[in-house]
Write an enzyme that holds these catalytic residues in place. Sequence first.
Site, short mmCIF file in Angstrom:
data_model
loop_
_atom_site.label_atom_id
_atom_site.label_comp_id
_atom_site.label_asym_id
_atom_site.label_seq_id
_atom_site.Cartn_x
_atom_site.Cartn_y
_atom_site.Cartn_z
CE LYS A 197 -2.04 3.43 12.70
NZ LYS A 197 -2.85 3.47 11.46
CD GLU A 273 13.70 1.03 8.13
OE1 GLU A 273 14.03 1.76 7.18
OE2 GLU A 273 14.46 0.21 8.64
CB CYS A 307 10.86 5.40 1.65
SG CYS A 307 11.12 3.62 1.64
CD GLU A 404 9.40 10.70 1.27
OE1 GLU A 404 8.77 11.16 2.24
OE2 GLU A 404 9.86 9.54 1.24
P1 NAP Z 1 2.61 8.63 7.71
O1 NAP Z 1 1.57 9.64 7.47
O2 NAP Z 1 3.77 9.01 8.55
O3 NAP Z 1 1.85 7.37 8.34
C1 NAP Z 1 2.49 6.16 8.60
C2 NAP Z 1 1.73 5.41 9.67
O4 NAP Z 1 1.76 6.15 10.88
C3 NAP Z 1 0.25 5.20 9.34
O5 NAP Z 1 -0.15 3.96 9.88
C4 NAP Z 1 -0.40 6.36 10.08
O6 NAP Z 1 -1.75 6.12 10.39
C5 NAP Z 1 0.45 6.40 11.33
N1 NAP Z 1 0.41 7.68 12.02
C6 NAP Z 1 0.19 8.91 11.51
N2 NAP Z 1 0.26 9.83 12.49
C7 NAP Z 1 0.51 9.17 13.65
C8 NAP Z 1 0.68 9.56 15.01
N3 NAP Z 1 0.61 10.84 15.39
N4 NAP Z 1 0.93 8.60 15.92
C9 NAP Z 1 1.01 7.31 15.57
N5 NAP Z 1 0.86 6.87 14.30
C10 NAP Z 1 0.62 7.80 13.35
O7 NAP Z 1 3.23 8.06 6.36
P2 NAP Z 1 2.47 7.51 5.09
O8 NAP Z 1 1.98 8.68 4.32
O9 NAP Z 1 1.52 6.43 5.46
O10 NAP Z 1 3.67 6.78 4.32
C11 NAP Z 1 4.52 7.47 3.49
C12 NAP Z 1 5.83 7.78 4.21
O11 NAP Z 1 6.43 6.57 4.65
C13 NAP Z 1 6.84 8.43 3.29
O12 NAP Z 1 7.48 9.49 3.96
C14 NAP Z 1 7.83 7.31 3.03
O13 NAP Z 1 9.11 7.74 2.69
C15 NAP Z 1 7.81 6.56 4.30
N6 NAP Z 1 8.27 5.18 4.11
C16 NAP Z 1 9.49 4.84 4.60
C17 NAP Z 1 9.97 3.56 4.39
C18 NAP Z 1 11.31 3.16 4.93
O14 NAP Z 1 11.55 1.97 5.03
N7 NAP Z 1 12.20 4.07 5.27
C19 NAP Z 1 9.19 2.62 3.71
C20 NAP Z 1 7.95 3.00 3.21
C21 NAP Z 1 7.49 4.30 3.44
P3 NAP Z 1 -2.91 6.78 9.47
O15 NAP Z 1 -2.81 6.09 8.18
O16 NAP Z 1 -4.15 6.47 10.20
O17 NAP Z 1 -2.61 8.24 9.39
#
Ligand code: NAP
Length: 500
Positions: A197, A273, A307, A404
Amino acid sequence: MNRSAIEQGRFLSPSTEDERAVVEAVEKELLIAGRWRPATDGHQLPVHDPSTGEVLCHVADAVPADAVAALDAAAAAQLGWAKCPPRERSDILRRAFEQLIARADELALLMTLEMGKPLAESKAEIVYAAEFLRWFSEEAVRIDGRYAVAPNGQGRLMVMKQPVGPCLLITPWNFPMAMGTRKIGPAIAAGCTMVVKPARETPLSMLALAKILSDGGLPDGVLNVITSSTAGEVTAPLIADPRLRKMSFTGSTEVGRTLIAQSAHQVLRVSMELGGNAPFIVFDDADLDAAVEGAMIAKMRNIGEACTAANRFLVAESIAADFAERLAVRMRALKVGRGTEPGVQVGPLITAKARDSMRAFVDDAGQRGGRVLAGGDALDGGGYYYQPTVIADVDPGARVFREEIFGPIAPIASFSSEQEALAIANSTEYGLAAYVYTSDMRRCFRVVEALEFGMVGLNQGIVSNPAAPFGGMKQSGVGREGGREGIEEYLETKYVAANV
Ligand code: NAP
């Protein structure tokens, strides 16, 4: 589409027609059991161009029944896929790697359109993403076990590795291709089937990758892709389904916590992650030119939406003013604009909300005594642009230091001793990446060992490497992706006590 332009890497300045062609070429439906099909109720989800806010296209908007159908397909394919010879799994990954490299320009343009980063950065991500496929194509044929005589000599101990089983892979928008291949690569190598997804903002890159893998011989049902505007609703029934054996998530710590809680119900194996809050520490014995260069990479790669992005600059008192001024000069010189325009180094942020959160960070830092040396404002127009910004004399209690940022703001504070620098650096619930600049060898080891972070950039501003274990400590996550460790997340260990 102008094929020869793509093949010759001439998407340096793509035309509107090129843009339309790369978007049109993508399958916009769900991939379930090897078939592209619309969402059950025919609903669609708009994909926006963050440089204009306009709709690029629509993709299928899955409902929970579609997600369950995807898991049905993954579960049905699992047994056969686990038996597929490792060399065949390896060859599929290798072919996909070659396709990504061959089509890097076209895939980079697609990524820039949906995510906003400059074309050169999108292309770098395609190459980075492809390298995970190559790395795991090499790992697929090196899965082994162990044989030992029991210590009392009475039996034999055998240890074997088997695929975990059907996986749910959830990816974010900031690296739409690489966060996918970092999970899909090891899952394929290990013999796992999956439901993927992608983020709602950037589904196109994942759909393009899925097509490349299925055209490259991946059997039906091994990789299923569901795009959806209701992430929580479509993933919940899968997480509760006993056929699912693993979840790998990249995204925010907040959503990660929710998913860990949900996965407890059936003690699901998880890789997480999550977010980061990277300190970038510059000691007074550092090479200042190198530190500024590294700071630009650590801060501005991916428009600051990484991140691993440097989130807190901690600089020794005696050089803090000099460092801040040099960084401000470099940040002011960056060209901001649409990622498809020649020479642009900083694209738009992903949403209006993300741009508005930059304003709030800067206001809060200013109210606590921070001085804006560069930028500090959003740009007018339809896209979600924010100026590259440097803030000096930041109070470590400011929001910009505690949260962040995920954008082009570089907040700087000074420190008076190594102990103080380490105490500030470690005073966060996050533990993903940290950066250290020093020329003192003893200090290198002391500081690296004391930092509570999963990855440390030592005199360099980038840590990502497909051959290295990527991941965080504390609330930045669980597990590692890439490196020799990456495939282990998709393997189960079975011990056989042999009475021979
Ligand atoms: P996010 O809002 O947490 O969303 C990530 C993914 O999870 C998206 O596909 C999102 O779908 C889905 N999602 C959201 N709510 C969910 C739920 N309740 N149940 C299941 N899936 C759900 O994060 P983002 O804004 O896309 O990405 C930025 C974040 O990712 C930052 O905090 C960054 O640090 C982190 N990140 C971490 C790494 C690492 O390797 N540690 C790498 C890259 C990014 P939708 O798009 O439909 O909401």
